[in-house]
Design a protein around this motif. Structure first.
Motif, PDB file in Angstrom:
ATOM      1  N   THR A   1     -99.052  51.826 -47.883  1.00 53.93           N
ATOM      2  CA  THR A   1    -100.019  52.563 -47.070  1.00 53.93           C
ATOM      3  C   THR A   1     -99.243  53.435 -46.092  1.00 53.93           C
ATOM      4  O   THR A   1     -98.028  53.293 -45.938  1.00 53.93           O
ATOM      5  N   PHE A   2     -99.972  54.298 -45.419  1.00 52.91           N
ATOM      6  CA  PHE A   2     -99.290  55.331 -44.632  1.00 52.91           C
ATOM      7  C   PHE A   2     -99.970  55.548 -43.279  1.00 52.91           C
ATOM      8  O   PHE A   2    -101.190  55.416 -43.155  1.00 52.91           O
ATOM      9  N   HIS A   3     -99.142  55.878 -42.294  1.00 48.86           N
ATOM     10  CA  HIS A   3     -99.612  56.474 -41.055  1.00 48.86           C
ATOM     11  C   HIS A   3     -99.620  57.984 -41.300  1.00 48.86           C
ATOM     12  O   HIS A   3     -98.548  58.594 -41.445  1.00 48.86           O
ATOM     13  N   VAL A   4    -100.782  58.598 -41.368  1.00 53.23           N
ATOM     14  CA  VAL A   4    -100.884  59.984 -41.822  1.00 53.23           C
ATOM     15  C   VAL A   4    -100.977  60.945 -40.638  1.00 53.23           C
ATOM     16  O   VAL A   4    -101.790  60.751 -39.729  1.00 53.23           O
ATOM     17  N   VAL A   5    -100.146  61.977 -40.685  1.00 44.45           N
ATOM     18  CA  VAL A   5    -100.191  63.071 -39.708  1.00 44.45           C
ATOM     19  C   VAL A   5    -100.417  64.360 -40.490  1.00 44.45           C
ATOM     20  O   VAL A   5     -99.634  64.691 -41.388  1.00 44.45           O
ATOM     21  N   ALA A   6    -101.495  65.068 -40.178  1.00 40.00           N
ATOM     22  CA  ALA A   6    -101.846  66.302 -40.897  1.00 40.00           C
ATOM     23  C   ALA A   6    -102.066  67.420 -39.884  1.00 40.00           C
ATOM     24  O   ALA A   6    -103.172  67.574 -39.354  1.00 40.00           O
ATOM     25  N   PRO A   7    -101.032  68.188 -39.578  1.00 42.93           N
ATOM     26  CA  PRO A   7    -101.189  69.253 -38.584  1.00 42.93           C
ATOM     27  C   PRO A   7    -101.871  70.488 -39.149  1.00 42.93           C
ATOM     28  O   PRO A   7    -101.826  70.752 -40.353  1.00 42.93           O
ATOM     29  N   SER A   8    -102.499  71.239 -38.251  1.00 43.97           N
ATOM     30  CA  SER A   8    -102.795  72.640 -38.539  1.00 43.97           C
ATOM     31  C   SER A   8    -101.491  73.386 -38.297  1.00 43.97           C
ATOM     32  O   SER A   8    -100.955  73.349 -37.174  1.00 43.97           O
ATOM     33  N   LEU A   9    -100.937  74.015 -39.316  1.00 42.25           N
ATOM     34  CA  LEU A   9     -99.736  74.802 -39.097  1.00 42.25           C
ATOM     35  C   LEU A   9     -99.981  75.808 -37.977  1.00 42.25           C
ATOM     36  O   LEU A   9    -101.115  76.287 -37.799  1.00 42.25           O
ATOM     37  N   LEU A  10     -98.954  76.121 -37.218  1.00 44.18           N
ATOM     38  CA  LEU A  10     -99.101  77.147 -36.190  1.00 44.18           C
ATOM     39  C   LEU A  10     -99.544  78.455 -36.844  1.00 44.18           C
ATOM     40  O   LEU A  10     -99.108  78.801 -37.944  1.00 44.18           O
ATOM     41  N   ASN A  11    -100.459  79.145 -36.188  1.00 47.73           N
ATOM     42  CA  ASN A  11    -101.142  80.351 -36.695  1.00 47.73           C
ATOM     43  C   ASN A  11    -102.282  80.013 -37.648  1.00 47.73           C
ATOM     44  O   ASN A  11    -102.883  80.916 -38.239  1.00 47.73           O
ATOM     45  N   PHE A  12    -102.615  78.731 -37.789  1.00 51.46           N
ATOM     46  CA  PHE A  12    -103.723  78.281 -38.639  1.00 51.46           C
ATOM     47  C   PHE A  12    -104.670  77.408 -37.815  1.00 51.46           C
ATOM     48  O   PHE A  12    -104.251  76.711 -36.888  1.00 51.46           O
ATOM     49  N   GLY A  13    -105.937  77.408 -38.235  1.00 51.33           N
ATOM     50  CA  GLY A  13    -106.905  76.460 -37.702  1.00 51.33           C
ATOM     51  C   GLY A  13    -106.948  76.426 -36.192  1.00 51.33           C
ATOM     52  O   GLY A  13    -107.050  77.459 -35.526  1.00 51.33           O
ATOM     53  N   PHE A  14    -106.845  75.223 -35.637  1.00 51.83           N
ATOM     54  CA  PHE A  14    -106.994  75.057 -34.200  1.00 51.83           C
ATOM     55  C   PHE A  14    -105.652  74.875 -33.505  1.00 51.83           C
ATOM     56  O   PHE A  14    -105.593  74.439 -32.353  1.00 51.83           O
ATOM     57  N   SER A  15    -104.561  75.212 -34.208  1.00 46.36           N
ATOM     58  CA  SER A  15    -103.266  75.327 -33.561  1.00 46.36           C
ATOM     59  C   SER A  15    -103.121  76.721 -32.956  1.00 46.36           C
ATOM     60  O   SER A  15    -103.856  77.648 -33.295  1.00 46.36           O
ATOM     61  N   GLN A  16    -102.147  76.850 -32.090  1.00 51.01           N
ATOM     62  CA  GLN A  16    -101.942  78.103 -31.376  1.00 51.01           C
ATOM     63  C   GLN A  16    -101.333  79.154 -32.280  1.00 51.01           C
ATOM     64  O   GLN A  16    -100.619  78.836 -33.240  1.00 51.01           O
ATOM     65  N   GLY A  17    -101.586  80.405 -31.951  1.00 50.08           N
ATOM     66  CA  GLY A  17    -100.914  81.506 -32.615  1.00 50.08           C
ATOM     67  C   GLY A  17     -99.596  81.821 -31.930  1.00 50.08           C
ATOM     68  O   GLY A  17     -99.448  81.620 -30.727  1.00 50.08           O
ATOM     69  N   THR A  18     -98.637  82.310 -32.699  1.00 46.63           N
ATOM     70  CA  THR A  18     -97.346  82.692 -32.133  1.00 46.63           C
ATOM     71  C   THR A  18     -97.350  84.183 -31.816  1.00 46.63           C
ATOM     72  O   THR A  18     -98.142  84.944 -32.382  1.00 46.63           O
ATOM     73  N   SER A  19     -96.442  84.601 -30.938  1.00 50.68           N
ATOM     74  CA  SER A  19     -96.506  85.978 -30.441  1.00 50.68           C
ATOM     75  C   SER A  19     -95.299  86.827 -30.801  1.00 50.68           C
ATOM     76  O   SER A  19     -95.279  88.022 -30.507  1.00 50.68           O
TER      77      SER A  19
END
Length: 404
Positions: free
Chosen positions: A137-155
């Motif tokens: 079994t797993f401890h699952v971490v599923a990020p929104s990549l930066l510039n996607f979804g509810f993660s921040q955009g880069t400049s």
């Protein structure tokens, strides 16, 4: 907003004005004139489908219900990470669910384009639980990549694969996972490959469901090269060649555009809900194995892009950064003998390469070629994908590697 290094719970809460603005734009939408071939998939997204979906998005689709379901099903958080040469406090949104079973393996699940964190929704309960004593079994971490979804955009320009990998690695460290496995397809393939190269002391294994590889070369893989030269391929592999050729000839135009002039389609993706819908819907249908998308599934998927913190246009810049860093891409396709691999081939993926090609990437301890499924196996075939990930974890002895 979380301070650097602090993890805070997160709930999606799109402002009312953003929803109203979307509906007003849908009301004012102009559609192409109808022709005798308006619904021919060979020309792209069908007019009737886009009109139906746009109408449902405006009139009957309930984002608030979808938002509540995502918040209930997916435990979400944010934190901040710094990326060298870029911002020091980039907000990363991610799903994080721990298994209650002792000895669970930390697993980074990395999405691609046009995907998002939503791709983990069906496999999350399957990965974090197991009925048998020896079932990983797993401890699952599923990020929104930066510039996607509810993660921040880069400049700043130059935020490519290695920078995404750096952000994901720092996220895992902040969560206390100094050793972890990875799973990915599409951009997730590239980000997880980069993680294995950049952080070999931390990444203990990688499972991939889109395999990008070069033909075997004589100097590095003489036996595999001989097999390639003699054309010793199975019937499934020959069908895979045909699928891959179709994608290169008929389905790859979006990649060339996004890889050369991402700002130009970005105006449509940022401003036009119908343009965004058509651009992504074509991929959802064309890249799956006759998966029965419901209108609500499609519209929730697209809405995550429409309500993205960085804007839907930000997501396509990764194509440009990768296309203009060919050496970086080449390094991801080199042999990495320190990282055990699990490979899952699905027949309707966009690239379906022979097993001998996949074996040029590193030591393959488990692979399976499936009879059905496409580019989004976590949605189309969640049980099959999870079964492969768990079998790979057993074959690679990932649990034991956590204590080394």
């Amino acid at each position: 907003m979380s301070s650097n290094g602090v993890v805070e719970p997160y709930q999606i809460a799109v402002p009312d004005e953003a929803i109203e603005k979307l509906k007003k734009k849908l009301e004012l939408a102009t559609f192409p004139q109808e022709t005798s071939f308006s619904n021919d998939w060979n020309y792209g997204a069908p007019l009737d489908d886009i009109k139906r979906l746009a109408g449902a998005w405006r009139e009957t689709y309930d984002w608030r219900r979808a938002e509540a379901e995502l918040n209930e099903k997916l435990p979400q958080f944010t934190t901040k990470v710094g990326v060298e040469g870029h911002e020091d406090d980039l907000k990363v949104h991610f799903v994080h669910k721990k298994s209650e079973k002792p000895g669970a393996i930390p697993l980074l699940f990395c999405h691609g384009w046009p995907g998002s964190f939503i791709e983990v929704s069906k496999i999350l309960p399957l990965l974090t639980t197991g009925d048998k004593d020896d079932e990983p079994t797993f401890h699952v971490v599923a990020p929104s990549l930066l510039n996607f979804g509810f993660s921040q955009g880069t400049s700043k320009p130059g935020f490519g694969i290695s920078q995404q990998a750096e952000a994901c690695h720092k996220l895992m460290l902040q969560l206390g996972y100094t050793k972890y496995a990875t799973q990915g397809g599409d951009w997730g393939f590239m980000v997880t490959r980069s993680l294995g190269i950049q952080y070999p002391a931390h990444v203990i294994g990688s499972h991939l469901n889109l395999i990008i590889a070069r033909p075997p070369r004589l100097l590095t893989s003489p036996l595999l090269c001989l097999q390639h030269a003699l054309g010793w391929y199975s019937a499934h592999e020959k069908v895979g060649f045909e699928r891959s050729k179709w994608f290169r000839d008929e389905g790859n135009g979006y990649s060339r555009i996004q890889g050369t002039k991402p700002h130009t389609p970005g105006f449509s993706l940022a401003d036009s809900p119908v343009g965004l819908l058509a651009w992504i819907y074509e991929k959802l249908v064309g890249w799956t194995d006759a998966y029965g998308w419901t209108d609500d599934e499609v519209l929730t998927w697209i809405s995550i892009y429409a309500f993205s913190q960085a804007g839907a246009d930000a997501s396509v810049r990764l194509y440009y950064e990768t296309a203009h860093n060919p050496k970086g891409m080449d390094s991801l396709l080199e042999w990495n003998g320190k990282l055990p691999l699990g490979l899952s081939y699905f027949p309707k993926d966009v690239l379906v390469l022979p097993s001998s090609w996949g074996k040029t990437l590193g030591p393959v301890v488990y692979e399976k070629r499936h009879e059905a499924g496409g580019h989004f196996p976590s949605i189309e075939k969640p049980e099959d994908l999870v079964g492969d990930v768990k079998m790979f974890a057993k074959k690679a002895g990932l649990g034991a590697k956590l204590t080394l």
